[in-house]
Write a protein that holds these residues in place. Structure first.
Motif, PDB file in Angstrom:
ATOM      1  N   SER A  91       0.818  -1.213   0.000  1.00 44.61           N
ATOM      2  CA  SER A  91       0.000   0.000   0.000  1.00 44.61           C
ATOM      3  C   SER A  91       0.853   1.264   0.000  1.00 44.61           C
ATOM      4  N   LEU A  92       2.018   1.211   0.648  1.00 44.48           N
ATOM      5  CA  LEU A  92       2.888   2.390   0.740  1.00 44.48           C
ATOM      6  C   LEU A  92       3.866   2.512  -0.426  1.00 44.48           C
ATOM      7  N   THR A  93       4.005   1.456  -1.218  1.00 45.83           N
ATOM      8  CA  THR A  93       4.965   1.471  -2.319  1.00 45.83           C
ATOM      9  C   THR A  93       4.769   2.637  -3.283  1.00 45.83           C
ATOM     10  N   PRO A  94       3.540   2.990  -3.667  1.00 40.37           N
ATOM     11  CA  PRO A  94       3.390   4.144  -4.566  1.00 40.37           C
ATOM     12  C   PRO A  94       3.913   5.449  -3.980  1.00 40.37           C
ATOM     13  N   TYR A  95       4.002   5.529  -2.667  1.00 41.19           N
ATOM     14  CA  TYR A  95       4.435   6.765  -2.015  1.00 41.19           C
ATOM     15  C   TYR A  95       5.910   6.739  -1.603  1.00 41.19           C
ATOM     16  N   LEU A  96       6.438   5.564  -1.261  1.00 38.64           N
ATOM     17  CA  LEU A  96       7.803   5.473  -0.754  1.00 38.64           C
ATOM     18  C   LEU A  96       8.716   4.610  -1.626  1.00 38.64           C
ATOM     19  N   GLY A  97       8.164   4.009  -2.670  1.00 34.91           N
ATOM     20  CA  GLY A  97       8.926   3.061  -3.484  1.00 34.91           C
ATOM     21  C   GLY A  97      10.119   3.660  -4.196  1.00 34.91           C
ATOM     22  N   GLY A  98      10.133   4.974  -4.391  1.00 39.55           N
ATOM     23  CA  GLY A  98      11.245   5.608  -5.090  1.00 39.55           C
ATOM     24  C   GLY A  98      12.411   5.981  -4.201  1.00 39.55           C
ATOM     25  N   ALA A  99      12.312   5.707  -2.912  1.00 47.94           N
ATOM     26  CA  ALA A  99      13.377   6.060  -1.969  1.00 47.94           C
ATOM     27  C   ALA A  99      14.572   5.123  -2.143  1.00 47.94           C
TER      28      ALA A  99
END
Length: 242
Positions: A91-99
């Protein structure tokens, strides 16, 4: 107040998570007490919380250890309890996946129900928040909860069996989860997953070694996924009919 820097994002997460110390501290304290009753010494209880850092899984493993369950059953049951973290991560990947990888690895370690609940609400309500500030906010939500949990565990282990049963500190566990789950039932898929898991857990409670928990969790995930697929198909049909 608007979040303008990574520092302010961190402290915003820190402040938002502050009320959860009233659950994390007695929750950790209770684990320490139960760990001492199960025969673990203070350093072992402390290391348990520091390395695993997953309250519900720790309670599950501890209970099964007391029941002398096979090691494989303990590991599978603890993993099953923590499978929700995989859903949280997705669920959080779209928001934090680019870190960067190291930040995502730390985030995976520090992922708890409270940090997820606060972060997903924040990110969904403020989609324009830059990635560095999102990550800072996420870590801020653990800025006080993580230390409180570990320290409370050590204190509980030190006190051990001297806590009177009349205090009823074990009430914290169900209250903590009810307080987090209720506000998160925002979609029909969430509700379907919740109620199927609850309905399954009742008859499955008769299974040995808490295996009913695994069965109920799997049933809930399947129900939620199927409900989500059905809703998407209905939405597609409605859009196609226009």
């Amino acid at each position: 107040m608007a979040i303008t820097t990574t520092k302010s994002a961190f402290w915003k997460g820190f402040r938002d998570s502050a009320p959860f110390i009233f659950m994390a501290s007695p929750f950790g304290f209770l684990f320490g007490v139960l760990a001492a009753e199960a025969g673990l010494i203070v350093p072992e209880a402390f290391a348990f919380s520091l390395t695993v850092f997953a309250g519900a899984a720790q309670f599950t493993a501890l209970q099964l250890m007391q029941e002398n369950a096979p090691l494989i059953i303990i590991l599978i049951s603890a993993l099953a309890v923590n499978l929700r973290m995989a859903m949280y991560s997705a669920s959080l990947t779209p928001y934090l996946g680019g870190a960067p990888m190291w930040q995502r690895a730390l985030a995976a370690y520090f992922m708890v129900d409270q940090s997820y609940a606060l972060s997903i609400v924040k990110f969904e309500s403020e989609p324009e928040m830059p990635l560095p500030q999102r990550m800072a906010y996420f870590f801020g939500t653990n800025g006080i909860i993580a230390p409180v949990w570990v320290v409370a565990t050590a204190v509980g282990a030190l006190v051990g069996t001297r806590i009177p049963e009349s205090w009823g500190v074990d009430f914290v566990l169900p209250l903590a989860f009810l307080a987090m789950i209720g506000p998160m039932l925002r979609t029909p898929a969430h509700v379907a997953a919740c109620f199927v898991a609850v309905a399954t857990s009742l008859p499955a409670a008769a299974l040995p070694y808490n295996l009913g928990l695994i069965v109920a969790g799997i049933a809930g995930m399947i129900a939620g996924a199927q409900a989500e697929l059905w809703l998407e198909r209905q939405k597609a049909k409605a859009e196609g009919a226009k």
